[in-house]
Motif scaffolding. Sequence first.
Motif, PDB file in Angstrom:
ATOM      1  N   PRO A  65       0.808  -1.230   0.000  1.00  0.00           N
ATOM      2  CA  PRO A  65       0.000   0.000   0.000  1.00  0.00           C
ATOM      3  C   PRO A  65       0.836   1.273   0.000  1.00  0.00           C
ATOM      4  CG  PRO A  65      -0.851  -1.585   1.590  1.00  0.00           C
ATOM      5  CD  PRO A  65       0.465  -2.122   1.109  1.00  0.00           C
ATOM      6  N   LEU A  66       1.986   1.251   0.663  1.00  0.00           N
ATOM      7  CA  LEU A  66       2.809   2.455   0.734  1.00  0.00           C
ATOM      8  C   LEU A  66       3.366   2.817  -0.642  1.00  0.00           C
ATOM      9  CD1 LEU A  66       3.767   4.557   2.733  1.00  0.00           C
ATOM     10  CD2 LEU A  66       5.808   3.177   3.151  1.00  0.00           C
ATOM     11  N   TYR A  67       3.483   1.847  -1.523  1.00  0.00           N
ATOM     12  CA  TYR A  67       3.890   2.128  -2.902  1.00  0.00           C
ATOM     13  C   TYR A  67       2.685   2.559  -3.732  1.00  0.00           C
ATOM     14  CZ  TYR A  67       5.299   1.382  -7.747  1.00  0.00           C
ATOM     15  OH  TYR A  67       5.538   1.552  -9.090  1.00  0.00           O
ATOM     16  N   THR A  68       1.587   1.818  -3.619  1.00  0.00           N
ATOM     17  CA  THR A  68       0.463   1.995  -4.527  1.00  0.00           C
ATOM     18  C   THR A  68      -0.404   3.204  -4.215  1.00  0.00           C
ATOM     19  OG1 THR A  68       0.386  -0.408  -4.856  1.00  0.00           O
ATOM     20  CG2 THR A  68      -1.550   0.853  -5.529  1.00  0.00           C
ATOM     21  N   LEU A  69      -0.759   3.423  -2.948  1.00  0.00           N
ATOM     22  CA  LEU A  69      -1.763   4.431  -2.615  1.00  0.00           C
ATOM     23  C   LEU A  69      -1.330   5.868  -2.942  1.00  0.00           C
ATOM     24  CD1 LEU A  69      -3.306   2.972   0.655  1.00  0.00           C
ATOM     25  CD2 LEU A  69      -4.117   2.769  -1.706  1.00  0.00           C
ATOM     26  N   PRO A  70      -0.102   6.307  -2.589  1.00  0.00           N
ATOM     27  CA  PRO A  70       0.300   7.661  -3.016  1.00  0.00           C
ATOM     28  C   PRO A  70       0.348   7.812  -4.543  1.00  0.00           C
ATOM     29  CG  PRO A  70       1.692   6.869  -1.231  1.00  0.00           C
ATOM     30  CD  PRO A  70       0.906   5.697  -1.699  1.00  0.00           C
ATOM     31  N   PHE A  71       0.793   6.757  -5.204  1.00  0.00           N
ATOM     32  CA  PHE A  71       0.847   6.747  -6.665  1.00  0.00           C
ATOM     33  C   PHE A  71      -0.569   6.876  -7.234  1.00  0.00           C
ATOM     34  CE2 PHE A  71       3.133   4.266 -10.333  1.00  0.00           C
ATOM     35  CZ  PHE A  71       3.083   5.403 -11.113  1.00  0.00           C
ATOM     36  N   LEU A  72      -1.509   6.119  -6.653  1.00  0.00           N
ATOM     37  CA  LEU A  72      -2.914   6.174  -7.078  1.00  0.00           C
ATOM     38  C   LEU A  72      -3.507   7.558  -6.834  1.00  0.00           C
ATOM     39  CD1 LEU A  72      -5.600   4.880  -7.975  1.00  0.00           C
ATOM     40  CD2 LEU A  72      -5.896   4.082  -5.614  1.00  0.00           C
ATOM     41  N   ALA A  73      -3.192   8.160  -5.702  1.00  0.00           N
ATOM     42  CA  ALA A  73      -3.721   9.486  -5.378  1.00  0.00           C
ATOM     43  C   ALA A  73      -3.301  10.523  -6.419  1.00  0.00           C
ATOM     44  CB  ALA A  73      -3.247   9.901  -3.984  1.00  0.00           C
ATOM     45  N   CYS A  74      -2.052  10.450  -6.844  1.00  0.00           N
ATOM     46  CA  CYS A  74      -1.565  11.386  -7.872  1.00  0.00           C
ATOM     47  C   CYS A  74      -2.297  11.179  -9.189  1.00  0.00           C
ATOM     48  CB  CYS A  74      -0.060  11.201  -8.073  1.00  0.00           C
ATOM     49  SG  CYS A  74       0.949  11.785  -6.709  1.00  0.00           S
ATOM     50  N   LEU A  75      -2.528   9.916  -9.555  1.00  0.00           N
ATOM     51  CA  LEU A  75      -3.210   9.630 -10.819  1.00  0.00           C
ATOM     52  C   LEU A  75      -4.666  10.091 -10.762  1.00  0.00           C
ATOM     53  CD1 LEU A  75      -2.807   8.369 -13.617  1.00  0.00           C
ATOM     54  CD2 LEU A  75      -3.663   6.212 -12.680  1.00  0.00           C
ATOM     55  N   LEU A  76      -5.331   9.896  -9.621  1.00  0.00           N
ATOM     56  CA  LEU A  76      -6.717  10.343  -9.486  1.00  0.00           C
ATOM     57  C   LEU A  76      -6.824  11.858  -9.581  1.00  0.00           C
ATOM     58  CD1 LEU A  76      -8.034   7.969  -6.660  1.00  0.00           C
ATOM     59  CD2 LEU A  76      -8.544   7.870  -9.101  1.00  0.00           C
ATOM     60  N   CYS A  77      -5.876  12.552  -8.981  1.00  0.00           N
ATOM     61  CA  CYS A  77      -5.850  14.029  -9.097  1.00  0.00           C
ATOM     62  C   CYS A  77      -5.686  14.438 -10.555  1.00  0.00           C
ATOM     63  CB  CYS A  77      -4.721  14.610  -8.258  1.00  0.00           C
ATOM     64  SG  CYS A  77      -4.997  14.514  -6.475  1.00  0.00           S
ATOM     65  N   THR A  78      -4.851  13.721 -11.269  1.00  0.00           N
ATOM     66  CA  THR A  78      -4.623  14.006 -12.683  1.00  0.00           C
ATOM     67  C   THR A  78      -5.906  13.865 -13.487  1.00  0.00           C
ATOM     68  OG1 THR A  78      -2.335  13.225 -12.489  1.00  0.00           O
ATOM     69  CG2 THR A  78      -3.270  13.335 -14.703  1.00  0.00           C
ATOM     70  N   LEU A  79      -6.710  12.860 -13.166  1.00  0.00           N
ATOM     71  CA  LEU A  79      -7.939  12.597 -13.907  1.00  0.00           C
ATOM     72  C   LEU A  79      -8.915  13.769 -13.867  1.00  0.00           C
ATOM     73  CD1 LEU A  79      -8.737   8.873 -12.966  1.00  0.00           C
ATOM     74  CD2 LEU A  79      -8.509   9.771 -15.289  1.00  0.00           C
ATOM     75  N   PHE A  80      -8.896  14.524 -12.779  1.00  0.00           N
ATOM     76  CA  PHE A  80      -9.878  15.588 -12.602  1.00  0.00           C
ATOM     77  C   PHE A  80      -9.368  16.951 -13.077  1.00  0.00           C
ATOM     78  CE2 PHE A  80     -11.342  12.356  -9.622  1.00  0.00           C
ATOM     79  CZ  PHE A  80     -12.697  12.312  -9.945  1.00  0.00           C
ATOM     80  N   LEU A  81      -8.221  16.957 -13.721  1.00  0.00           N
ATOM     81  CA  LEU A  81      -7.692  18.198 -14.278  1.00  0.00           C
ATOM     82  C   LEU A  81      -7.749  18.146 -15.803  1.00  0.00           C
ATOM     83  CD1 LEU A  81      -4.520  18.626 -12.013  1.00  0.00           C
ATOM     84  CD2 LEU A  81      -6.674  19.907 -11.856  1.00  0.00           C
ATOM     85  N   LYS A  82      -8.031  19.283 -16.413  1.00  0.00           N
ATOM     86  CA  LYS A  82      -8.069  19.332 -17.871  1.00  0.00           C
ATOM     87  C   LYS A  82      -6.674  19.105 -18.450  1.00  0.00           C
ATOM     88  CE  LYS A  82     -12.086  22.405 -18.136  1.00  0.00           C
ATOM     89  NZ  LYS A  82     -12.607  23.696 -18.649  1.00  0.00           N
ATOM     90  N   ARG A  83      -6.648  18.545 -19.632  1.00  0.00           N
ATOM     91  CA  ARG A  83      -5.351  18.196 -20.208  1.00  0.00           C
ATOM     92  C   ARG A  83      -4.495  19.425 -20.507  1.00  0.00           C
ATOM     93  NH1 ARG A  83      -5.560  18.076 -26.061  1.00  0.00           N
ATOM     94  NH2 ARG A  83      -7.675  18.446 -26.835  1.00  0.00           N
ATOM     95  N   GLU A  84      -5.118  20.606 -20.619  1.00  0.00           N
ATOM     96  CA  GLU A  84      -4.341  21.813 -20.864  1.00  0.00           C
ATOM     97  C   GLU A  84      -3.738  22.384 -19.576  1.00  0.00           C
ATOM     98  OE1 GLU A  84      -7.574  21.571 -21.556  1.00  0.00           O
ATOM     99  OE2 GLU A  84      -7.660  21.302 -23.751  1.00  0.00           O
ATOM    100  N   ASN A  85      -4.199  21.904 -18.444  1.00  0.00           N
ATOM    101  CA  ASN A  85      -3.733  22.416 -17.160  1.00  0.00           C
ATOM    102  C   ASN A  85      -2.312  21.928 -16.879  1.00  0.00           C
ATOM    103  OD1 ASN A  85      -3.325  23.051 -14.400  1.00  0.00           O
ATOM    104  ND2 ASN A  85      -5.509  22.846 -13.957  1.00  0.00           N
ATOM    105  N   PRO A  86      -1.350  22.823 -16.704  1.00  0.00           N
ATOM    106  CA  PRO A  86       0.039  22.401 -16.475  1.00  0.00           C
ATOM    107  C   PRO A  86       0.211  21.599 -15.183  1.00  0.00           C
ATOM    108  CG  PRO A  86      -0.204  24.774 -16.110  1.00  0.00           C
ATOM    109  CD  PRO A  86      -1.474  24.302 -16.735  1.00  0.00           C
TER     110      PRO A  86
END
Length: 337
Positions: free
Chosen positions: A132-153
Amino acid sequence: MDSLTQIVLGGAVAELVAGKKMGNKAILWGAVAGTIPDLDVFLMTFYHPIDAALLHRGFSHSILFSFIFSPILAWLFFRIYNKKYTYKLWINLFFCGLITHPMLDMFTNYGTQFFWPLDTRITFNTVFVIDPLYTLPFLACLLCTLFLKRENPKRYKINLIGIVYSCIYLLWGVIIKLTVLAHTDKVFSKENISVSRNMVTPMPLTSFYWYTLGEDDSTFYVYYTSLFNTKNPIIERIPKGKFRLDNFNWLGENYSKKLAFISNGYYLLKQQHDTLCYYDLRFGLTGKITAEKTNKPVMGYNLILKNNNVRQVKPLNRLETMKYIDFHYYFKKVIGY
């Protein structure tokens, strides 16, 4: 690694190479690509149990597989999306999604046959298959990415943080393993034990608790190391006994060499009536996760005998230990109590 981790990794690397043009579609199809190599598990039911163990993480986890199937999948999706995105972009997406899967699996105990058809399995033994210590922070970053527009730096930066974190965590595992490994001779010498070889691997769900296995001609030696405990560990002795794979005949194909290869020679044989229990000691024992209610090897096979000949092979039932799992006891061991 587990399926969720491979989905996260596949989505993150696809976002890195194609997210600015494809948006969330890159994450979606990268996640799919990240799961494809593990589809070999659906073929395992058609094979002998021992052959099935060798099939998994074989061809589908090789660099050759990635080179063959990434252009095929890229051509297919290039057509599905009516050439909206370039063929080269699709190749980059699928190749990165496919190749990073076995690269991550190299860090686990079981390893991968990355250079298939060569038999060698590459394994670093530095991260448990579920961490979990490997996966969960990695997953959190990816989920944040999903909710941002692709043009957002910020989208690119947050996803990159996740990838960098995953690399640092894998490097951390390598450093800790080398540190634990460097102290094995000192631990054994304090007990006047001379081993011919040894190995270390992380315990379930953590990189802070490690399992060490050593051997000499007659005995296996096991001990556990918590990074939070500097006390000398207690060494458990496991006699090898009189049974070795070479002592038995097989009705049909002889699987002795394959079993020895799977376990890298770290195996134990115990006879129970008409069954020879083959234990692969590389994957550890259940004692620390069951509060010592049961202390059996995790992986192995039941070899059914008839007139001293092996006539049938059945995988061990690992589910029977689930009822004994004690996470509170295990957590205390992880933190050194």
